[in-house]
Structure formats: C-alpha cells, structure tokens
Design an enzyme around this catalytic site. Structure first.
Site, short mmCIF file in Angstrom:
data_model
loop_
_atom_site.label_atom_id
_atom_site.label_comp_id
_atom_site.label_asym_id
_atom_site.label_seq_id
_atom_site.Cartn_x
_atom_site.Cartn_y
_atom_site.Cartn_z
N HIS A 266 -3.35 0.52 -3.42
CA HIS A 266 -4.14 1.22 -2.40
C HIS A 266 -4.78 0.24 -1.42
CE1 HIS A 266 -3.82 4.84 -4.95
NE2 HIS A 266 -3.84 3.95 -5.92
N GLU B 228 -7.60 3.11 -6.19
CA GLU B 228 -8.34 3.00 -4.94
C GLU B 228 -9.84 2.92 -5.23
OE1 GLU B 228 -9.02 2.03 -2.19
OE2 GLU B 228 -8.02 3.34 -0.74
N THR C 218 -10.39 9.80 0.27
CA THR C 218 -9.55 10.12 -0.88
C THR C 218 -10.07 9.52 -2.17
OG1 THR C 218 -7.69 10.11 0.66
CG2 THR C 218 -7.17 10.22 -1.68
N ARG D 34 0.86 -1.18 0.00
CA ARG D 34 0.00 0.00 0.00
C ARG D 34 0.90 1.24 0.00
NH1 ARG D 34 -4.11 2.16 4.76
NH2 ARG D 34 -4.90 3.95 3.58
N HIS D 35 0.46 2.27 -0.71
CA HIS D 35 1.23 3.51 -0.76
C HIS D 35 1.50 4.07 0.63
CE1 HIS D 35 -2.25 6.00 0.30
NE2 HIS D 35 -2.96 5.24 -0.52
N ARG E 144 0.07 8.88 -5.74
CA ARG E 144 0.60 8.41 -4.46
C ARG E 144 1.10 6.98 -4.55
NH1 ARG E 144 -4.94 8.90 -4.26
NH2 ARG E 144 -6.20 7.27 -3.30
#
Length: 206
Positions: free
Chosen positions: A158, A88, A22, A9-10, A61
């Site tokens: 994500h 995401e 987000t 995950r970022h 991201r």
C-alpha cells in the site's frame, strides 16, 4: 547475486476512485486497478524479472495486485506470504469518509496534517511514524534477510506501508517523506549492495 527487491503499490481500488479514506477497510480493485496491476507485471516481464518469493498484506486489493503481477510474469503459483504488518496505514475515524467531506468537517489544514505529517495520527488511527514502526521491523526480520541471501523478492502492498520502506531505502527523513506519493501499479525495482544500501533503483512507469 541480484539482491533484488521490487515494491508495488496495489492498483486503483474502488475507494481510491470514490476519493474515500481506505486504511484497513477492504474494497476491491476497479477495472483500471486490475489493468494497472497487469501492466506492472508486463513491465517486470519485459525486464526478465522472476521472483523467489512474494509478500503482501492482509487486504484483498494488495493480494489481488500481487496475484495479477505474478500471473503476468508466468509465476502464478509462487510462494506468497500475507501479513498484517504490511497493511495500509489505519486511518481510524476517517476510514470510509470522503476526503472532501472530511475537509468540510475538520478543515483543510487539519486534514492535510493528518494526511501528510509524519507523526500526527488521525483520531483512532495511525500516523506515518506508527506505520513505519509496524512495517520496518517486519522488513528487517522477514524480507531483508531473503534479499541479502540473493532471493528476488516482490512486495505488493500500500501507499503508506511502502512509503515506510522507501523512506529507509532512499534515505528520506521525517521532513521529506510526507512529500512522497507512490502511484498505483508502478513497480519500484531496487538492487541492494552487500551492506543493504541501494545500488540501483528503477521506477517502471508506463
């Protein structure tokens, strides 16, 4: 043959820090998020991991996280494929809202259902079930065949798009997946059997 698949995950984003929904919005990483991504790369380097290909989403991201990981393991020019399928979950009308403000507006229980249920989408957005329906076919078509050929694959994406993959890999159900939370910048290292099931899983925590 390794059949190695690493999910990451970022790192923390500016909107994670601000407690905002987000989704498909595109804030950058915080200084902490950059360090989390670098640490993920360092932990993989300590394991001696090298990759043949990397996958990421259309969002910056995740792309920056992928780039930082690859820099740390000494593969800054590795072939990297970005695809919207790994984005995401789309939070629809919640995107950009503070989570506390959303609770004030719609109520704690309703927001919890939108965030944690498997198949109830927020207004104008995707449920986790919708995200699985987008991510899983891409994984089966594009990523899994490479892993099964013995390629070592990194997927930097994500929380929810990776939860869709973990659901399949770990054999979770629509009842158990809502309770799973993936930490930012913590790689999950999978080795797969010849039948695509999981032979080994490591969580590379700090």
């Amino acid at each position: 043959m390794d059949r190695l698949l690493v999910l990451a995950r970022h790192g923390q984003s500016e909107w994670n820090l601000k407690n905002l929904f987000t989704g498909w919005k595109d804030p950058g990483l915080t200084d902490l998020g950059i360090e989390e991504a670098r640490n993920a790369g360092r932990r993989l380097k300590e394991m001696g991991v090298q990759f043949d290909v990397a996958y990421t989403s259309d969002l910056s991201r995740a792309q920056r996280t992928c780039k930082l990981i690859l820099e740390e393991i000494g593969q800054p020019d590795l072939k990297t494929i970005a695809d919207q399928a790994l984005n995401e979950r789309d939070y629809g009308d919640l995107s950009g809202l503070n989570k506390d403000d959303a609770r004030t507006r719609w109520g704690e229980e309703q927001v919890h259902i939108w965030r944690r249920s498997y198949d109830v989408p927020p207004p104008g957005g995707e449920s986790l079930k919708d995200t699985v329906a987008r991510v899983l076919p891409y994984y089966i078509r594009e990523i899994l065949p490479r892993v099964m050929r013995g390629e070592r694959v990194l997927v930097a994406a994500h929380g929810n798009s990776l939860r869709a993959l973990v659901m399949v890999l770990d054999g979770l159900t629509s009842e158990t997946i809502p309770g799973l939370e993936l930490a930012t910048g913590i790689p999950l290292v999978y080795k797969l059997n010849a039948d695509t099931t999981v032979a080994d899983k490591k969580v590379l925590e700090g």
